[in-house]
Scaffold this motif. Structure first.
Motif, short mmCIF file in Angstrom:
data_model
loop_
_atom_site.label_atom_id
_atom_site.label_comp_id
_atom_site.label_asym_id
_atom_site.label_seq_id
_atom_site.Cartn_x
_atom_site.Cartn_y
_atom_site.Cartn_z
N LEU A 19 19.11 -13.19 -30.93
CA LEU A 19 18.39 -12.40 -31.98
C LEU A 19 16.90 -12.73 -31.55
O LEU A 19 16.07 -11.77 -31.82
N THR A 20 16.52 -13.67 -31.04
CA THR A 20 14.94 -14.16 -30.71
C THR A 20 14.60 -13.02 -29.63
O THR A 20 13.41 -12.71 -29.61
N ALA A 21 15.51 -13.12 -28.72
CA ALA A 21 15.14 -12.21 -27.54
C ALA A 21 14.88 -10.91 -27.93
O ALA A 21 14.04 -10.17 -27.63
N MET A 22 15.65 -10.20 -28.84
CA MET A 22 15.80 -9.12 -29.30
C MET A 22 14.32 -8.73 -30.01
O MET A 22 13.63 -7.84 -29.97
N GLY A 23 14.06 -9.61 -31.00
CA GLY A 23 12.70 -9.64 -32.03
C GLY A 23 11.70 -9.69 -30.89
O GLY A 23 10.69 -9.03 -31.31
N ALA A 24 11.69 -10.72 -30.08
CA ALA A 24 10.20 -10.80 -29.14
C ALA A 24 10.07 -9.33 -28.30
O ALA A 24 8.90 -8.96 -28.15
N PHE A 25 11.20 -8.89 -27.95
CA PHE A 25 11.16 -7.67 -26.92
C PHE A 25 10.60 -6.59 -28.11
O PHE A 25 9.82 -5.80 -27.36
N ALA A 26 11.31 -6.51 -29.20
CA ALA A 26 10.68 -5.32 -30.02
C ALA A 26 9.34 -5.39 -30.24
O ALA A 26 8.74 -4.44 -30.58
N LEU A 27 8.89 -6.37 -30.72
CA LEU A 27 7.55 -6.54 -30.97
C LEU A 27 6.48 -6.26 -29.82
O LEU A 27 5.30 -6.05 -29.96
N SER A 28 7.06 -6.20 -28.67
CA SER A 28 6.06 -5.50 -27.46
C SER A 28 6.21 -4.08 -27.27
O SER A 28 5.44 -3.55 -26.45
N GLN A 29 7.04 -3.56 -28.30
CA GLN A 29 7.37 -1.93 -27.89
C GLN A 29 6.49 -1.28 -29.03
O GLN A 29 5.95 -1.87 -29.93
N ASP A 30 6.67 0.07 -28.92
CA ASP A 30 5.93 0.89 -29.90
C ASP A 30 6.81 0.72 -31.10
O ASP A 30 7.98 0.42 -31.42
N LYS A 31 6.13 1.36 -32.21
CA LYS A 31 6.62 1.17 -33.55
C LYS A 31 8.25 1.91 -33.95
O LYS A 31 8.87 1.59 -34.56
N SER A 32 8.47 2.92 -32.97
CA SER A 32 9.64 3.74 -33.06
C SER A 32 10.97 2.75 -32.56
O SER A 32 11.73 2.63 -33.10
N ARG A 33 10.41 2.07 -31.26
CA ARG A 33 11.43 1.26 -30.77
C ARG A 33 11.60 0.00 -31.58
O ARG A 33 12.65 -0.53 -31.84
N GLN A 34 10.52 -0.45 -32.41
CA GLN A 34 10.39 -1.60 -33.18
C GLN A 34 11.45 -1.62 -34.25
O GLN A 34 12.36 -2.31 -34.53
N ARG A 35 11.28 -0.33 -34.79
CA ARG A 35 12.08 -0.11 -36.09
C ARG A 35 13.44 0.11 -35.68
O ARG A 35 14.43 -0.40 -36.30
N LEU A 36 13.86 0.75 -34.50
CA LEU A 36 15.06 0.77 -34.15
C LEU A 36 15.89 -0.51 -33.89
O LEU A 36 17.02 -0.99 -34.25
N ILE A 37 15.06 -1.41 -33.13
CA ILE A 37 15.77 -2.86 -32.88
C ILE A 37 15.73 -3.63 -34.11
O ILE A 37 16.92 -4.28 -34.19
N LEU A 38 14.94 -3.51 -34.97
CA LEU A 38 15.12 -4.13 -36.22
C LEU A 38 16.35 -3.81 -37.15
O LEU A 38 16.87 -4.58 -37.63
N ARG A 39 16.28 -2.52 -37.01
CA ARG A 39 17.84 -1.76 -37.63
C ARG A 39 18.90 -2.59 -36.98
O ARG A 39 19.89 -3.02 -37.89
N LEU A 40 18.95 -2.66 -35.68
CA LEU A 40 20.33 -3.19 -35.10
C LEU A 40 20.31 -4.57 -35.44
O LEU A 40 21.34 -5.17 -35.77
N MET A 41 19.34 -5.43 -35.50
CA MET A 41 19.24 -6.82 -35.61
C MET A 41 19.93 -7.07 -36.86
O MET A 41 20.68 -7.84 -37.23
N THR A 42 19.55 -6.19 -37.86
CA THR A 42 19.59 -6.48 -39.40
C THR A 42 21.21 -5.84 -39.46
O THR A 42 22.18 -6.76 -40.06
#
Length: 225
Positions: A19-42
């Motif tokens: 989950l940390t790897a996914m979160g760190a990666f998401a924070l380096s992406q654009d807002k659309s990808r960030q939201r998508l990965i946050l949804r998956l993590m949740t």
């Protein structure tokens, strides 16, 4: 790289790492990808069955969790399948939801560029090189209790840590040396950068609790090389 399945002993640490790897990666992406990965993590945190690699949740329930409409759920799940992070294990049919699996290897491959932002110990652990970097010697018999001669908080805390878990104390904590004490901050010195990073990642809550049990003025413990 073959990442150990996050079940059994150390499963919690592997789940947090993923989950940390996914979160760190998401924070380096654009807002659309960030939201998508946050949804998956949740969704993973709420409904994923780690032991069976199973995510079987209806679109209506996902829509409620994500606070979006069902047609948006269809689009987002399709994006996750397109990324290769979700894999269809069993297609949904009448009265049965689609069952997904999580391709952990693909997730780790895609998030690798973000690992360095977490720390060197994190990179070593996910790369499977942690054991090659430091292999603590097995504890044979009982580890001798620490000396309490100076009466300082770290000496007393060492006795507490030894009593709680002699094996962990002997492998990781015995080598720590008391450094500076500035107000409520206690600094301990480790024999190597990797040793310091590993202890900082895995044992700080335990060290702080032990120190506070003998000196309640200790508010923070830091480990450096």
């Amino acid at each position: 790289m073959l990442y150990p399945k996050p079940i059994g002993r150390s499963a919690a640490a592997r789940k947090y790492d993923l989950l940390t790897a996914m979160g760190a990666f998401a924070l380096s992406q654009d807002k659309s990808r960030q939201r998508l990965i946050l949804r998956l993590m949740t969704l993973i945190t709420a409904r994923y069955n780690w032991s069976r690699d199973e995510l079987a949740v209806g679109q209506r329930e996902i829509a409620r969790l994500w606070a979006i409409q069902e047609r948006t759920v269809k689009r987002e799940m399709a994006r996750l399948r397109g990324m290769g992070w979700l894999v269809v294990k069993r297609q949904g049919a009448r009265g049965r939801v689609t069952e997904y699996g999580l391709d952990i290897e693909r997730v780790l491959d895609d998030t690798r560029p973000a690992w360095a932002a977490v720390g060197p110990d994190f990179e070593l652990r996910l790369d499977g090189r942690e054991s090659a970097a430091v292999v603590p010697l097995p504890v044979r018999g009982l580890v001798a209790p620490p000396e309490l001669g100076d009466g300082k908080e770290w000496s007393l805390a060492q006795a507490v840590l030894h009593a709680e878990d002699p094996a962990v104390y002997g492998a990781w904590l015995r080598a720590l040396v008391r450094g500076e004490r500035a107000g409520g901050r206690l600094t301990l010195t480790a024999p190597s950068r990797f040793h310091a990073a590993y202890v900082q990642t895995h044992f700080i809550p335990r060290l702080l609790a032990a120190c506070q049990s003998v000196d309640d003025s200790v508010a923070q413990v830091a480990v450096v090389a």
